[in-house]
Design an enzyme around this catalytic site. Structure first.
Site, short mmCIF file in Angstrom:
data_model
loop_
_atom_site.label_atom_id
_atom_site.label_comp_id
_atom_site.label_asym_id
_atom_site.label_seq_id
_atom_site.Cartn_x
_atom_site.Cartn_y
_atom_site.Cartn_z
N GLY A 162 24.36 -27.58 7.81
CA GLY A 162 24.12 -26.20 7.41
C GLY A 162 23.17 -25.44 8.31
O GLY A 162 23.01 -24.22 8.17
N LYS A 220 25.47 -43.52 8.72
CA LYS A 220 25.36 -42.28 7.96
C LYS A 220 26.59 -42.22 7.06
O LYS A 220 27.72 -42.13 7.55
CB LYS A 220 25.31 -41.07 8.88
CG LYS A 220 25.26 -39.78 8.08
CD LYS A 220 25.45 -38.54 8.95
CE LYS A 220 26.00 -37.42 8.07
NZ LYS A 220 26.31 -36.21 8.83
#
Lengths: 256, 324
Positions: free
Chosen positions: A184, A95
């Site tokens: 988020g 990632k």
């Protein structure tokens, strides 16, 4: 479900491994939610195998491991961290996170594209943490990425999907690319929303790790993600301005 | 009379030895490094006796067992009972609300905060944990050490022999070859000298990523702690950690910018997967370990548990399944 570099995920929940009250709670959160992918940060936990005990614990979870370059601010740092990750976890997955702004932890998309190119040429399978910008998405695909991970909102903010319009546009623009909402998420409803938009997975960490009961929250996230996925597959109705009665009014036999 | 051999003279070993001696047992202590000092991680602790604050991010036993600590330490060393203050910067006030929701034993305070600590004038909201306390960890270790010696406990500055009857192993991370599920959690701290600032009780500054605290020692000396990193590298402090620690002090009062840095401490806390301590019988020894970041807070309960097991064969809650 779309495959991630040839791998079918058992389910669409990717869970981070940072900030839990203890490794035991982390383990329960994974086992009881059934999350299929664990993201791990290498940078903070030290070079030279210093984090080996912790990493072994993560490997023992028996889930797919997605190492990340969290906390990297330059291409060079990110590339070095990715190489270390490949060695430690014996995986091509990375990632790619390149932080561009201290307060919002917003990705630096210019460096991101550059690092993605270097890493894919080196045989890595890159999961780039990006914004919802379509052109950046295109450039990342051109750089060799086969997955895109746009943010929902700034890391750790728990605000949910700040820009559902842009995320919907991204889904429409890249119908065949596996898309993951990363960062988020604060509530299960946020995760569900991402899946309802047709995203292929959701990656979250803080919302679970910093909840009062991380294990319960991990289960809630999985339930919401499954609900959102089912709803998307079920082809939801269109919203409309006026009521549409579910039973016909005209032609009723008796008026009572 | 049975002679008990405590291995390791850190906070766990000294507390266990003290408890055994207080209950009338005869004890000897082995530690190749000698009396307490910089070689042991308890030397670098904060010394906060703060069960309510810790409960925000720890399991229930920390709250319950930790509450015994103040009473235990008061009869052995100087304990300062002035409570703890928890504050947050304006943009981190959601973290203060979360902290308050997840624990108990505090009252919300507003402008009167500056009456408690006049040098924290930049903060007008906080939580006050009136029943918490703190001690000076190095002084506490030395007080235990001297009291034990005065009562006739013999200290051997050598490695304990392998074959030892009635041995109680309190070596922390050194015992990991026997305790497979023990790991090290890196902690970094600073000791600074800043006579310009007067803070009289431990203060915790909340921050989304790095909860930091400052503990007053005496004569303008403060301990700044501590990072929590899943790493077993005890080499040196990183620049990032140093920045974070010093920024926290600076955020509490900019006058800390003029402080002198006296010491940098780096060590590994021994911890089990649930971050709670354990007492475990294994291969003829009793192991007492895993105090994690709660050395001074939970050592009294650990010591009681060991004494209960060794002297009376009572299995308290810290006793792991016996693995003989």
């Amino acid at each position: 479900m779309k495959s991630f570099y040839g791998t079918q995920l058992p389910n669409p929940l990717m869970l981070g491994t940072a900030q839990y009250p203890s490794p035991a709670i982390l383990e329960h959160a994974f086992r009881q939610s059934g999350a299929s992918v664990a993201t791990v940060s290498l940078r903070r936990e030290g070079a030279g195998g210093a984090g080996a005990s912790f990493w072994k614990m993560i490997q023992d979870l028996g889930v797919l491991i997605l190492p990340n370059t969290a906390g990297c601010h330059t291409v060079k740092e990110a590339v070095t961290t990715a190489h270390m990750a490949r060695e430690v976890f014996d995986t091509k997955w990375i990632k790619l996170e390149l932080i561009g702004h201290t307060d919002s932890l917003q990705p630096d998309v210019f460096q991101l594209v550059e690092a993605a190119k270097i890493l894919t040429e080196d045989g890595f399978e890159v999961f780039p943490y990006t914004t919802e910008d379509l052109i950046v998405g295109e450039r990342l695909l051109a750089a060799g990425c086969e997955v895109l991970m746009p943010w929902g909102a700034p890391i750790g903010s728990g605000r949910g999907l700040n820009n559902p319009y842009a995320l919907r546009a991204m889904r429409a623009e890249f119908p065949d690319v596996p898309l993951v909402v990363d960062a988020g998420i604060g509530l299960p409803s946020h995760a569900s929303h991402a899946m309802e938009l047709g995203y292929d997975a959701v990656l979250l960490n803080t919302a679970v790790a910093r909840a009062g009961d991380p294990v319960a929250m991990a289960r809630a996230m999985m339930a919401a993600i499954e609900a959102g996925l089912l709803a998307h597959q079920a082809d939801p109705i269109e919203a409309r301005d006026m009521a549409e009665a579910s039973t016909p009014i005209i032609g009723k036999a008796f008026l009572s | 009379m049975t002679l008990y051999s405590v291995i390791g003279a850190g906070v766990a070993g000294l507390a266990v030895a003290t408890e055994l001696v207080e209950r009338g047992a005869k004890v000897q202590i082995f530690d190749p490094s000698g009396p307490p000092g910089a070689h042991g991680c308890s030397w670098w602790a904060g010394g906060m006796l703060a069960p309510w604050c810790e409960y925000e991010n720890a399991e229930e036993p920390v709250l319950r067992l930790g509450q015994e600590a103040i009473h235990w330490w008061k009869s052995k060393t100087n304990v300062t009972e002035r409570g703890t203050l928890v504050v947050a910067g304006r943009r981190d006030l959601p973290d203060l609300r979360r902290f308050a929701r997840r624990t108990e034993g505090y009252r919300q305070i507003g402008p009167e905060l500056s009456e408690l600590e006049p040098d924290l004038s930049g903060y007008s909201q906080g939580l006050y944990f009136a029943n918490e306390a703190h001690l000076n960890p190095r002084r506490a270790l030395m007080d235990l050490y001297h009291a034990l010696r005065d009562k006739g406990t013999i200290f051997h500055k050598e490695t304990a022999p392998d074959q030892l009857d009635n041995a109680i192993d309190c070596r922390g991370l050194q015992a990991r070859e026997a305790l497979q599920d023990l790991r090290g959690v890196k902690g970094e701290m600073l000791v600074i000298h800043c006579p310009d600032v007067t803070i009289t009780r431990p203060v915790r500054l909340l921050h989304p990523r790095i909860p930091l605290y400052i503990v007053p020692r005496c004569d303008g000396v403060y301990m700044l702690g501590a990072t929590m990193i899943e790493s077993e590298d005890s080499g040196r402090i990183t620049a990032r950690s140093m920045l974070e620690l010093l920024s926290a002090a600076y955020a509490l009062n900019p006058a800390f910018g003029e402080a002198e840095v006296l010491e940098i401490g780096v060590d590994l806390r021994p911890a089990f997967p649930d971050n709670l301590p354990r007492i475990r019988r294994l291969g003829g020894r009793i192991y007492a370990n895993g105090l994690y970041r709660h050395g001074y807070l939970l050592a009294p309960a650990l010591a009681r548990g060991v004494a209960d097991l060794a002297l009376n064969n009572i299995h308290s809650e810290m006793v792991d399944e016996d693995r003989n």
